[in-house]
Write an enzyme that holds these catalytic residues in place. Structure first.
Site, PDB file in Angstrom:
ATOM      1  N   ARG A   1       0.832  -1.218   0.000  1.00 34.35           N
ATOM      2  CA  ARG A   1       0.000   0.000   0.000  1.00 34.35           C
ATOM      3  C   ARG A   1       0.865   1.266   0.000  1.00 34.35           C
ATOM      4  NH1 ARG A   1      -0.470   4.632   2.732  1.00 34.35           N
ATOM      5  NH2 ARG A   1      -0.062   3.528   4.682  1.00 34.35           N
ATOM      6  N   ASP A   2       1.557   1.545   1.093  1.00 31.75           N
ATOM      7  CA  ASP A   2       2.358   2.778   1.171  1.00 31.75           C
ATOM      8  C   ASP A   2       3.513   2.700   0.179  1.00 31.75           C
ATOM      9  OD1 ASP A   2       3.021   5.277   2.109  1.00 31.75           O
ATOM     10  OD2 ASP A   2       3.306   4.681   4.190  1.00 31.75           O
TER      11      ASP A   2
ATOM     12  N   CYS B   1       4.368   9.367  -0.019  1.00 34.30           N
ATOM     13  CA  CYS B   1       2.968   9.780  -0.091  1.00 34.30           C
ATOM     14  C   CYS B   1       2.844  10.785  -1.226  1.00 34.30           C
ATOM     15  CB  CYS B   1       2.510  10.402   1.231  1.00 34.30           C
ATOM     16  SG  CYS B   1       0.817  11.012   1.110  1.00 34.30           S
TER      17      CYS B   1
HETATM   18  P1  HMG Z   1     -13.199  14.359  -2.886  1.00 33.33           P
HETATM   19  O1  HMG Z   1     -12.928  14.672  -4.300  1.00 33.33           O
HETATM   20  O2  HMG Z   1     -13.359  15.467  -1.901  1.00 33.33           O
HETATM   21  O3  HMG Z   1     -14.440  13.358  -2.791  1.00 33.33           O
HETATM   22  O4  HMG Z   1     -12.024  13.396  -2.401  1.00 33.33           O
HETATM   23  P2  HMG Z   1     -15.969  13.662  -2.677  1.00 33.33           P
HETATM   24  O5  HMG Z   1     -16.463  13.080  -1.403  1.00 33.33           O
HETATM   25  O6  HMG Z   1     -16.241  15.126  -2.953  1.00 33.33           O
HETATM   26  O7  HMG Z   1     -16.556  12.816  -3.903  1.00 33.33           O
HETATM   27  C1  HMG Z   1     -16.258  13.181  -5.264  1.00 33.33           C
HETATM   28  C2  HMG Z   1     -16.459  11.981  -6.168  1.00 33.33           C
HETATM   29  O8  HMG Z   1     -15.493  10.993  -5.843  1.00 33.33           O
HETATM   30  C3  HMG Z   1     -17.818  11.296  -6.047  1.00 33.33           C
HETATM   31  O9  HMG Z   1     -18.158  10.786  -7.338  1.00 33.33           O
HETATM   32  C4  HMG Z   1     -17.543  10.133  -5.146  1.00 33.33           C
HETATM   33  O10 HMG Z   1     -18.418   9.029  -5.329  1.00 33.33           O
HETATM   34  C5  HMG Z   1     -16.148   9.750  -5.564  1.00 33.33           C
HETATM   35  P3  HMG Z   1     -19.240  11.539  -8.251  1.00 33.33           P
HETATM   36  O11 HMG Z   1     -20.478  11.552  -7.420  1.00 33.33           O
HETATM   37  O12 HMG Z   1     -18.664  12.902  -8.486  1.00 33.33           O
HETATM   38  O13 HMG Z   1     -19.285  10.666  -9.461  1.00 33.33           O
HETATM   39  N1  HMG Z   1     -15.427   9.117  -4.446  1.00 33.33           N
HETATM   40  C6  HMG Z   1     -14.843   7.904  -4.483  1.00 33.33           C
HETATM   41  N2  HMG Z   1     -14.720   6.989  -5.452  1.00 33.33           N
HETATM   42  C7  HMG Z   1     -14.083   5.843  -5.126  1.00 33.33           C
HETATM   43  N3  HMG Z   1     -13.605   5.582  -3.898  1.00 33.33           N
HETATM   44  C8  HMG Z   1     -13.693   6.477  -2.910  1.00 33.33           C
HETATM   45  C9  HMG Z   1     -14.339   7.703  -3.194  1.00 33.33           C
HETATM   46  N4  HMG Z   1     -14.603   8.790  -2.442  1.00 33.33           N
HETATM   47  C10 HMG Z   1     -15.262   9.638  -3.211  1.00 33.33           C
HETATM   48  N5  HMG Z   1     -13.214   6.220  -1.684  1.00 33.33           N
HETATM   49  C11 HMG Z   1     -11.113  11.715  -0.938  1.00 33.33           C
HETATM   50  C12 HMG Z   1     -11.940  12.988  -1.041  1.00 33.33           C
HETATM   51  C13 HMG Z   1     -10.855  11.458   0.535  1.00 33.33           C
HETATM   52  C14 HMG Z   1     -11.916  10.573  -1.542  1.00 33.33           C
HETATM   53  C15 HMG Z   1      -9.804  11.915  -1.737  1.00 33.33           C
HETATM   54  O14 HMG Z   1      -9.166  13.047  -1.222  1.00 33.33           O
HETATM   55  C16 HMG Z   1      -8.882  10.749  -1.645  1.00 33.33           C
HETATM   56  O15 HMG Z   1      -9.137   9.690  -2.208  1.00 33.33           O
HETATM   57  N6  HMG Z   1      -7.746  10.897  -0.930  1.00 33.33           N
HETATM   58  C17 HMG Z   1      -6.805   9.816  -0.708  1.00 33.33           C
HETATM   59  C18 HMG Z   1      -5.390  10.304  -0.727  1.00 33.33           C
HETATM   60  C19 HMG Z   1      -4.485   9.152  -0.409  1.00 33.33           C
HETATM   61  O16 HMG Z   1      -4.791   7.989  -0.595  1.00 33.33           O
HETATM   62  N7  HMG Z   1      -3.274   9.490   0.113  1.00 33.33           N
HETATM   63  C20 HMG Z   1      -2.274   8.503   0.468  1.00 33.33           C
HETATM   64  C21 HMG Z   1      -2.644   7.703   1.679  1.00 33.33           C
HETATM   65  S1  HMG Z   1      -2.321   8.550   3.216  1.00 33.33           S
HETATM   66  C22 HMG Z   1      -0.653   8.209   3.559  1.00 33.33           C
HETATM   67  O17 HMG Z   1       0.046   7.704   2.721  1.00 33.33           O
HETATM   68  C23 HMG Z   1      -0.118   8.498   4.939  1.00 33.33           C
HETATM   69  C24 HMG Z   1       0.080   7.213   5.779  1.00 33.33           C
HETATM   70  O18 HMG Z   1       0.986   6.333   5.145  1.00 33.33           O
HETATM   71  C25 HMG Z   1       0.631   7.577   7.170  1.00 33.33           C
HETATM   72  C26 HMG Z   1       1.833   8.517   7.120  1.00 33.33           C
HETATM   73  O19 HMG Z   1       2.813   8.210   6.454  1.00 33.33           O
HETATM   74  O20 HMG Z   1       1.735   9.553   7.781  1.00 33.33           O
HETATM   75  C27 HMG Z   1      -1.242   6.460   5.995  1.00 33.33           C
HETATM   76 MG    MG Z   2       3.153   6.482   5.186  1.00 36.58          MG
END
Ligand code: HMG
Ligand code: MG
Length: 306
Positions: A16-17, A241
Site C-alpha cells: 500500500r504505502d 505519499c
Molecule cells: P473528494 O474529491 O473530496 O471526494 O475526495 P468527494 O467526497 O467530494 O466525492 C467526489 C467523487 O469521488 C464522487 O463521485 C464520489 O463518489 C467519488 P461523483 O459523485 O462525483 O461521481 N469518491 C470515491 N470513489 C471511489 N472511492 C472512494 C471515493 N470517495 C469519493 N473512496 C477523498 C476525497 C478522501 C476521496 C480523496 O481526497 C482521496 O481519495 N484521498 C486519498 C489520498 C491518499 O490515498 N493518500 C495517500 C494515503 S495517506 C498516507 O500515505 C499516509 C500514511 O501512510 C501515514 C503517514 O505516512 O503519515 C497512511
Molecule cells: Mg506512510
C-alpha cells in the site's frame, strides 16, 4: 524507560504505502504475488491496498481486482478507507479490517483529503461507525506527527488532540506517522509519553516512520524503549505519499528485522525470504532497493535492477 519488549508485531505496508507512490504501473498479479510472498515470509499483517478515489491514487485503482486475485485470504488484509464510499467498496468485497487516515495538520488535511482539519472528522465518523456496526476492525492513522512540509513543527498537543479524537471514533489502534521522515528519537519519546499522559497505552499505539532523513531506525529504537510493540514498515524500504512534499520511503522492513533480531526481540519474520521478495520487487520496479539490509544481503539483485 521500560525494558525492551520481548515481542514486536511488524505491520507491513509495502503493497500500500510502498506502491502508492511508484511511477511505474505495477501489474495487479505482481501485487498479488508481492502480498503472498510477504505473508509467506512470516509478516503477520500485510496492508494490501487502498479504497481511495482512483483519480487521487491511480496506482491503487485496481484494489478490487487485487482482492479478487487474492481470494478469501485477501479479506484479512487491512485496506485504507477514507470515507463511506470507500467503505461501501470494502464491504462489497467482504473486507474485515480497514484503516482510516487523518491529518494532524490543516495543510495536509486539505492536500490529502480535500477537507479541513475539522471536516475530516465528519468524514471519518460515519465511516468508522458503519464499519464497526458491520463487525470490521478499524485502525486509525494520524499523519504529520513529527513535522509538516508546509507548517513546520507540529505542536505535540495538536498531534495528541487529533490522534485521540481519531482513535476514540472506535479504532483498535492508532498509528503515529512521520509522513516526511523528519522526526528524531527525542520526539518519539516525548510523543509516546504525551499519548500516555492522555490515557492511551503503548499497546494501542503503532509507529509509522518514513526514512527521508535516515532517522527511521533510530526512531524505531526509541519507540521500543518507550514500550511500543507495533511498528509499520515497508519491504525493501519502498514508499512515500503522493500528497506530501518530500515524503520518501518507509522504514525498510528488513532494516527493522535486522535491528529486532540483534536486540533479541521476537518478530516471526524469515529475513532471507523477505530479502528475496524485496530483491524480486526491485527487479519488477527496475531500480535497486533503498534498504541497506537488502543491498547488503542481495547485492547481485540490487546491481541488476540498478
Ligand atoms: P473528494 O474529491 O473530496 O471526494 O475526495 P468527494 O467526497 O467530494 O466525492 C467526489 C467523487 O469521488 C464522487 O463521485 C464520489 O463518489 C467519488 P461523483 O459523485 O462525483 O461521481 N469518491 C470515491 N470513489 C471511489 N472511492 C472512494 C471515493 N470517495 C469519493 N473512496 C477523498 C476525497 C478522501 C476521496 C480523496 O481526497 C482521496 O481519495 N484521498 C486519498 C489520498 C491518499 O490515498 N493518500 C495517500 C494515503 S495517506 C498516507 O500515505 C499516509 C500514511 O501512510 C501515514 C503517514 O505516512 O503519515 C497512511
Ligand atoms: Mg506512510
Amino acid at each position: 524507560m521500560s525494558a525492551l519488549p520481548e515481542q514486536v508485531t511488524i505491520y507491513e505496508v509495502g503493497p500500500r504505502d510502498g506502491l502508492q507512490n511508484e511511477k511505474a504501473l505495477v501489474p495487479t498479479d505482481v501485487k498479488a504475488q508481492f502480498v503472498r510472498r510477504l505473508v509467506a515470509a512470516g509478516l503477520p499483517v500485510v496492508e494490501a491496498t487502498s479504497f481511495v478515489h482512483p483519480k487521487w491514487v491511480p496506482q491503487l485503482a485496481d484494489a478490487a481486482e487485487l482482492m479478487e486475485l487474492l481470494g478469501d485470504e485477501g479479506r484479512d488484509h487491512p485496506v485504507l478507507v477514507p470515507n463511506e464510499r470507500g467503505l461501501d467498496r470494502a464491504l462489497e468485497l467482504g473486507m474485515r479490517h480497514i484503516a482510516i487516515f487523518g491529518s494532524a495538520t490543516e495543510t495536509f488535511a486539505q492536500a490529502n483529503l480535500n477537507r479541513s482539519l475539522d471536516e475530516q472528522f465528519a468524514m471519518f465518523e460515519p465511516t468508522v461507525r458503519r464499519a464497526r456496526d458491520a463487525g470490521l476492525d478499524v485502525r486509525a492513522y494520524v499523519s504529520m506527527c513529527f513535522g509538516d512540509p508546509w507548517e513546520g513543527a507540529v505542536p505535540v498537543e495538536q498531534v495528541v488532540g487529533v490522534g485521540k479524537r481519531l482513535f476514540d471514533l472506535g479504532a483498535s489502534q492508532l498509528s503515529l506517522g512521520d509522513t516526511i521522515g523528519v522526526g528524531t528519537a527525542n520526539q518519539v519519546t516525548a510523543l509516546v509519553a504525551a499519548f500516555g499522559a492522555a490515557g492511551m497505552s503503548t499497546d494501542q499505539l503503532a509507529l509509522h516512520f518514513h526514512d527521508t532523513y535516515g532517522q527511521a531506525l533510530a526512531n524505531a529504537h526509541a519507540g521500543l524503549q518507550a514500550g511500543v510493540t507495533t511498528f509499520d514498515a515497508s519491504a525493501g524500504g519502498l514508499g512515500g505519499c503522493p500528497y506530501a512534499k518530500s515524503a520518501t520511503g518507509n522504514l525498510a522492513t528488513e532494516d527493522l528485522v535486522w535491528l529486532l533480531t540483534g536486540l533479541g526481540i521476537e518478530h516471526g519474520v524469515d529475513l532471507d525470504q523477505l530479502v528475496a521478495t524485496s530483491a524480486w520487487m526491485a527487479e519488477q520496479l527496475g531500480r535497486p532497493s533503498p534498504s541497506a539490509v537488502v543491498r547488503a544481503l542481495s547485492p547481485g539483485a540490487a546491481e541488476s535492477a540498478g
